[in-house]
Design a protein around this motif. Structure first.
Motif, PDB file in Angstrom:
ATOM      1  N   LYS A 207       0.832  -1.203   0.000  1.00 46.44           N
ATOM      2  CA  LYS A 207       0.000   0.000   0.000  1.00 46.44           C
ATOM      3  C   LYS A 207       0.867   1.254   0.000  1.00 46.44           C
ATOM      4  CE  LYS A 207      -3.948  -0.211   2.085  1.00 46.44           C
ATOM      5  NZ  LYS A 207      -5.020  -0.228   3.124  1.00 46.44           N
ATOM      6  N   ALA A 208       2.013   1.214   0.680  1.00 50.64           N
ATOM      7  CA  ALA A 208       2.937   2.352   0.665  1.00 50.64           C
ATOM      8  C   ALA A 208       3.412   2.641  -0.752  1.00 50.64           C
ATOM      9  CB  ALA A 208       4.131   2.081   1.579  1.00 50.64           C
ATOM     10  N   MET A 209       3.652   1.569  -1.529  1.00 51.98           N
ATOM     11  CA  MET A 209       4.069   1.751  -2.914  1.00 51.98           C
ATOM     12  C   MET A 209       2.948   2.370  -3.753  1.00 51.98           C
ATOM     13  SD  MET A 209       7.225   0.812  -3.172  1.00 51.98           S
ATOM     14  CE  MET A 209       7.311   1.649  -1.586  1.00 51.98           C
ATOM     15  N   LYS A 210       1.704   1.990  -3.471  1.00 43.42           N
ATOM     16  CA  LYS A 210       0.580   2.569  -4.212  1.00 43.42           C
ATOM     17  C   LYS A 210       0.397   4.036  -3.843  1.00 43.42           C
ATOM     18  CE  LYS A 210      -1.860  -1.806  -4.840  1.00 43.42           C
ATOM     19  NZ  LYS A 210      -3.037  -2.623  -4.480  1.00 43.42           N
ATOM     20  N   ILE A 211       0.653   4.373  -2.580  1.00 46.31           N
ATOM     21  CA  ILE A 211       0.586   5.775  -2.151  1.00 46.31           C
ATOM     22  C   ILE A 211       1.650   6.596  -2.881  1.00 46.31           C
ATOM     23  CG2 ILE A 211       1.033   7.314  -0.189  1.00 46.31           C
ATOM     24  CD1 ILE A 211      -0.325   5.147   1.570  1.00 46.31           C
ATOM     25  N   ALA A 212       2.850   6.031  -2.967  1.00 44.17           N
ATOM     26  CA  ALA A 212       3.919   6.714  -3.702  1.00 44.17           C
ATOM     27  C   ALA A 212       3.570   6.827  -5.176  1.00 44.17           C
ATOM     28  CB  ALA A 212       5.239   5.960  -3.521  1.00 44.17           C
ATOM     29  N   GLY A 213       2.979   5.774  -5.721  1.00 43.91           N
ATOM     30  CA  GLY A 213       2.593   5.785  -7.128  1.00 43.91           C
ATOM     31  C   GLY A 213       1.529   6.823  -7.424  1.00 43.91           C
ATOM     32  N   ALA A 214       0.624   7.056  -6.470  1.00 48.63           N
ATOM     33  CA  ALA A 214      -0.422   8.059  -6.653  1.00 48.63           C
ATOM     34  C   ALA A 214       0.165   9.457  -6.780  1.00 48.63           C
ATOM     35  CB  ALA A 214      -1.409   8.011  -5.493  1.00 48.63           C
ATOM     36  N   LEU A 347      -8.612   1.796  -1.642  1.00 53.49           N
ATOM     37  CA  LEU A 347      -7.833   0.625  -2.076  1.00 53.49           C
ATOM     38  C   LEU A 347      -8.347  -0.635  -1.401  1.00 53.49           C
ATOM     39  CD1 LEU A 347      -4.166   2.051  -2.018  1.00 53.49           C
ATOM     40  CD2 LEU A 347      -5.463   1.380  -4.045  1.00 53.49           C
ATOM     41  N   ASP A 348      -8.666  -0.523  -0.094  1.00 42.49           N
ATOM     42  CA  ASP A 348      -9.170  -1.693   0.642  1.00 42.49           C
ATOM     43  C   ASP A 348     -10.509  -2.163   0.070  1.00 42.49           C
ATOM     44  OD1 ASP A 348      -6.985  -1.729   2.328  1.00 42.49           O
ATOM     45  OD2 ASP A 348      -7.935  -0.464   3.849  1.00 42.49           O
ATOM     46  N   LEU A 349     -11.360  -1.190  -0.298  1.00 42.42           N
ATOM     47  CA  LEU A 349     -12.681  -1.523  -0.816  1.00 42.42           C
ATOM     48  C   LEU A 349     -12.657  -1.843  -2.316  1.00 42.42           C
ATOM     49  CD1 LEU A 349     -14.723   1.257   1.037  1.00 42.42           C
ATOM     50  CD2 LEU A 349     -14.630  -1.192   1.602  1.00 42.42           C
ATOM     51  N   LYS A 350     -11.504  -1.570  -2.956  1.00 35.90           N
ATOM     52  CA  LYS A 350     -11.331  -1.820  -4.393  1.00 35.90           C
ATOM     53  C   LYS A 350     -12.378  -1.088  -5.233  1.00 35.90           C
ATOM     54  CE  LYS A 350      -9.117  -6.294  -3.630  1.00 35.90           C
ATOM     55  NZ  LYS A 350      -9.139  -7.753  -3.922  1.00 35.90           N
ATOM     56  N   GLU A 351     -12.657   0.157  -4.831  1.00 34.77           N
ATOM     57  CA  GLU A 351     -13.598   0.997  -5.569  1.00 34.77           C
ATOM     58  C   GLU A 351     -12.805   1.874  -6.536  1.00 34.77           C
ATOM     59  OE1 GLU A 351     -15.811   3.151  -2.685  1.00 34.77           O
ATOM     60  OE2 GLU A 351     -17.025   1.421  -2.073  1.00 34.77           O
ATOM     61  N   TYR A 352     -12.873   1.562  -7.817  1.00 38.67           N
ATOM     62  CA  TYR A 352     -12.041   2.224  -8.817  1.00 38.67           C
ATOM     63  C   TYR A 352     -12.318   3.720  -8.869  1.00 38.67           C
ATOM     64  CZ  TYR A 352     -10.030   3.569 -13.282  1.00 38.67           C
ATOM     65  OH  TYR A 352      -9.322   4.214 -14.257  1.00 38.67           O
ATOM     66  N   THR A 353     -13.600   4.100  -8.866  1.00 38.49           N
ATOM     67  CA  THR A 353     -13.945   5.520  -8.971  1.00 38.49           C
ATOM     68  C   THR A 353     -13.419   6.293  -7.775  1.00 38.49           C
ATOM     69  OG1 THR A 353     -15.961   4.973 -10.191  1.00 38.49           O
ATOM     70  CG2 THR A 353     -15.833   7.175  -9.207  1.00 38.49           C
ATOM     71  N   ALA A 354     -13.583   5.721  -6.583  1.00 43.43           N
ATOM     72  CA  ALA A 354     -13.105   6.372  -5.360  1.00 43.43           C
ATOM     73  C   ALA A 354     -11.582   6.466  -5.348  1.00 43.43           C
ATOM     74  CB  ALA A 354     -13.598   5.607  -4.129  1.00 43.43           C
ATOM     75  N   ILE A 355     -10.927   5.438  -5.866  1.00 46.54           N
ATOM     76  CA  ILE A 355      -9.459   5.438  -5.936  1.00 46.54           C
ATOM     77  C   ILE A 355      -8.983   6.579  -6.833  1.00 46.54           C
ATOM     78  CG2 ILE A 355      -7.446   4.178  -6.802  1.00 46.54           C
ATOM     79  CD1 ILE A 355      -8.840   1.588  -5.933  1.00 46.54           C
ATOM     80  N   GLU A 356      -9.599   6.742  -7.999  1.00 47.80           N
ATOM     81  CA  GLU A 356      -9.196   7.788  -8.938  1.00 47.80           C
ATOM     82  C   GLU A 356      -9.480   9.179  -8.391  1.00 47.80           C
ATOM     83  OE1 GLU A 356      -7.498   7.749 -11.936  1.00 47.80           O
ATOM     84  OE2 GLU A 356      -7.073   5.751 -11.133  1.00 47.80           O
ATOM     85  N   GLU A 357     -10.622   9.328  -7.705  1.00 49.97           N
ATOM     86  CA  GLU A 357     -10.947  10.628  -7.116  1.00 49.97           C
ATOM     87  C   GLU A 357      -9.939  11.013  -6.035  1.00 49.97           C
ATOM     88  OE1 GLU A 357     -14.931  10.275  -5.745  1.00 49.97           O
ATOM     89  OE2 GLU A 357     -15.833  10.543  -7.744  1.00 49.97           O
ATOM     90  N   ALA A 358      -9.599  10.012  -5.186  1.00 48.81           N
ATOM     91  CA  ALA A 358      -8.615  10.270  -4.118  1.00 48.81           C
ATOM     92  C   ALA A 358      -7.243  10.570  -4.713  1.00 48.81           C
ATOM     93  CB  ALA A 358      -8.535   9.065  -3.180  1.00 48.81           C
ATOM     94  N   LYS A 359      -6.902   9.876  -5.784  1.00 52.12           N
ATOM     95  CA  LYS A 359      -5.604  10.097  -6.429  1.00 52.12           C
ATOM     96  C   LYS A 359      -5.528  11.504  -7.006  1.00 52.12           C
ATOM     97  CE  LYS A 359      -2.530   8.197  -9.970  1.00 52.12           C
ATOM     98  NZ  LYS A 359      -2.331   7.120 -10.968  1.00 52.12           N
ATOM     99  N   GLN A 360      -6.596  11.953  -7.660  1.00 56.78           N
ATOM    100  CA  GLN A 360      -6.598  13.308  -8.218  1.00 56.78           C
ATOM    101  C   GLN A 360      -6.497  14.361  -7.130  1.00 56.78           C
ATOM    102  OE1 GLN A 360      -6.292  14.112 -11.445  1.00 56.78           O
ATOM    103  NE2 GLN A 360      -6.103  11.887 -11.734  1.00 56.78           N
ATOM    104  N   GLN A 361      -7.135  14.084  -5.985  1.00 58.69           N
ATOM    105  CA  GLN A 361      -7.033  15.019  -4.869  1.00 58.69           C
ATOM    106  C   GLN A 361      -5.603  15.083  -4.343  1.00 58.69           C
ATOM    107  OE1 GLN A 361      -9.370  14.078  -1.397  1.00 58.69           O
ATOM    108  NE2 GLN A 361      -9.297  16.183  -0.620  1.00 58.69           N
TER     109      GLN A 361
END
Length: 577
Positions: A207-214, A347-361
């Motif tokens: 998850k740390a790697m995904k945070i860095a990737g975001a 990421l835990d819920l695997k909600e793609y739309t929520a993941i993209e929104e959080a990433k853009q933020q």
């Protein structure tokens, strides 16, 4: 720093100096002093080659580089494995067959004395400057820790290195570098797992790697053909290849490491060791920097990591403006922490739309963070035009001093100082050797004993140590220390590599053509650097500096061809009949 940190730091440095002097006392001949008696095994060569390149700048600047710009810097090393294979097949066999003490000795055998001397002088210029920077880098650390004057620290660190380097020569450098590499990698692994264990409980490594990737910190490969970009896949396998060929194949600080091998095979295996492990090592060091970035997504960080810059602004008329920026930064950090938590939950819920929104933020907040830090740098510059506002080289040391537990701080400082000592020792050893054997011995009339030239090499090593301390005392951070060292190398390395390539592969090219071509090429490279790469005053590069290595090598070969053809067919036309 606590008492335990000082004990660990002091005992580590004293052990390295004492061990180097004890293990290598009594070198009576040039062969023993310069080539370590030619008895080094492949693992000693491999670790020594790796430690020579991995200076304090590597462990200071590389994590800071990843913190700011991500993992893309690793592309710089993509040409290295191929370079090592070429050096093992071409360079090393020739050096061993001729039993040379220096790389430039070969050039006299192939061309003439003036070409040998020119290549040696080019090496002395660039490596002398680099030696000063490798002393300056750890001085920054201790200056931040102790508040001591940088010049005083430059002298202390330089003297420590000079003691065992002058005393034991190449053997002293090699035997101490094994211990130094062990300390270095131990410290970096401990730091990595410390950061991982101090992230929020729900943040795993994945998850740390995904945070860095975001935050776009894991973008490793750039296949664009943009020559303005310093680090792309193409610049790595072309400019990086030529830089690695020049550094490991013609730079005496590296050549001297594998010339000490007990056999050709041992030398080749030592270089293959680096071909296999160098990129993973650099990848891991960059990854530590990325983990520091992730750590600061959940913990507060200063607007500028350079403590001197913070002190300068807080003691100026701009202090109130800076405090307003700090308050804004604190609120921004809270927003970033909440955004990271939303990203983690998505990421835990695997909600793609929520993941993209959080990433853009997260990306939007990172842009605001960059804007804040740029505004802080502008204020600091107004408050003090001399203090360094670029803080890449201070990121990792700030993390060490403010977050690691007692004892581990001392170990990490020992890591960085050990790296500084190992790299500087190799450079001073090579500088002294080149000056003594390629310039002094070759141009001095009369027969002198082996002991005389051992003393001369020690004397020149001491002299270069003093010069390096002087360079360190006037050094500046420029953009980033690890980039500065590579920029200096790139200005000279391509030209020198081209000379060696002409020597190896173009037997019909003679010394006069090569000498003239090398001088002209060096002037052209200087002009290219100042007109296309040197970022002042426009602030924009038109060409990544890595390309200078390819351009320099290609130019000297092309110009040498032209001069040789002109000499053969116009000045001395072939006789007919």
């Amino acid at each position: 720093m606590g008492t335990l940190d000082w004990i660990i730091l002091g005992s580590t440095l004293l052990f390295i100096v004492g061990y180097g002097v004890w293990r290598t006392k009594g070198s009576k001949s040039v062969h023993d002093y310069v080539r370590s008696g030619s008895d080094a095994k492949w693992w000693t060569i491999g670790l020594s080659v790796m430690a020579t390149q991995a200076s304090a700048i590597t462990f200071l600047s590389t994590p800071g580089q990843a913190f700011h710009d991500g993992m893309g810097f690793v592309q710089f090393y993509f040409g290295l494995p191929l370079a090592m294979i070429i050096i093992c097949m071409v360079f090393v066999p020739i050096y061993h067959r001729l039993k040379v003490y220096t790389a430039y000795e070969f050039l006299e055998n192939r061309f003439d004395l003036k070409t040998r001397s020119l290549a040696a002088i080019l090496f002395l210029i660039q490596r002398g400057l680099a030696a000063g920077i490798t002393i300056f880098a750890p001085s920054i650390i201790l200056s931040a820790v102790l508040g001591w004057d940088l010049r005083t620290l430059n002298i202390i660190i330089g003297v420590l290195v000079i003691i065992y380097t002058v005393s034991g020569g190449t053997r002293a450098v090699s035997v101490t570098q094994k211990q130094q590499m062990f300390i270095i990698m131990l410290g970096m692994f401990i730091t990595f797992f410390f950061i991982l264990s101090h992230l929020p409980t729900d943040i795993s490594l994945g998850k740390a790697m995904k945070i860095a990737g975001a935050s776009n910190k894991l973008e490793i490969l750039d296949f664009s053909f943009d020559t303005k970009s310093r680090y792309t896949f193409w610049s790595g396998i072309t400019g990086g290849l030529f830089l690695a060929l020049a550094y490991f194949g013609t730079d005496q600080s590296q050549v001297q490491r594998y010339l000490s091998g007990r056999s050709l095979r041992e030398s080749q295996l030592g270089l293959i060791f680096n071909a296999i492990f160098k990129i993973p090592m650099q990848f891991f060091i960059l990854l530590v920097g990325v983990m520091v970035f992730v750590f600061y997504q959940y913990n507060s960080s200063p607007l500028n990591f350079n403590p001197a810059a913070t002190s300068a602004i807080m003691e100026s008329n701009y202090a109130d403006d800076y405090l307003i920026l700090q308050e804004g930064q604190r609120k921004l950090e809270e927003e970033k922490k909440m955004a990271q938590n939303r990203f983690s939950s998505a990421l835990d819920l695997k909600e793609y739309t929520a993941i993209e929104e959080a990433k853009q933020q997260i990306i939007s907040l990172n842009t605001k963070d960059s804007t804040n830090r740029a505004a802080a740098r502008d204020l600091i510059s107004k408050a003090d035009s001399v203090v360094e506002t670029n803080d890449k080289d201070y990121v990792f040391i700030h993390f060490i001093l403010n977050n690691l537990p007692k004892g581990l701080i001392g170990l990490l400082l020992a890591v960085i100082l050990s790296a500084a000592m190992s790299s500087t020792a190799s450079e001073l050893n090579a500088l002294g050797t080149i000056t003594a054997l390629d310039l002094y011995k070759r141009n001095k009339r009369g027969d002198f004993s082996e002991a005389h030239y051992v003393k001369a090499t020690k004397g020149f090593t001491l002299l270069w140590g003093i010069i390096a301390i002087g360079v360190a005392s006037i050094a500046n951070l420029f953009d980033n220390l690890i980039q500065l060292v590579n920029i200096i190398g790139s200005i000279f390395y391509g030209n020198v590599l081209g000379i060696f390539l002409l020597a190896f592969f173009f037997k019909f090219i003679k010394g006069n053509a090569v000498f003239s071509a090398a001088i002209i090429t060096q002037f052209i490279i200087f002009i290219l650097f100042y007109s296309l790469i040197f970022i002042y005053p426009t602030g924009e590069e038109k060409l990544g500096y890595l390309w200078l290595n390819f351009i320099g090598a290609a130019l000297v070969i092309l110009i040498a061809f032209i001069f040789e053809a002109f000499d053969r067919f116009l000045i001395k036309p072939p006789i007919k009949g």
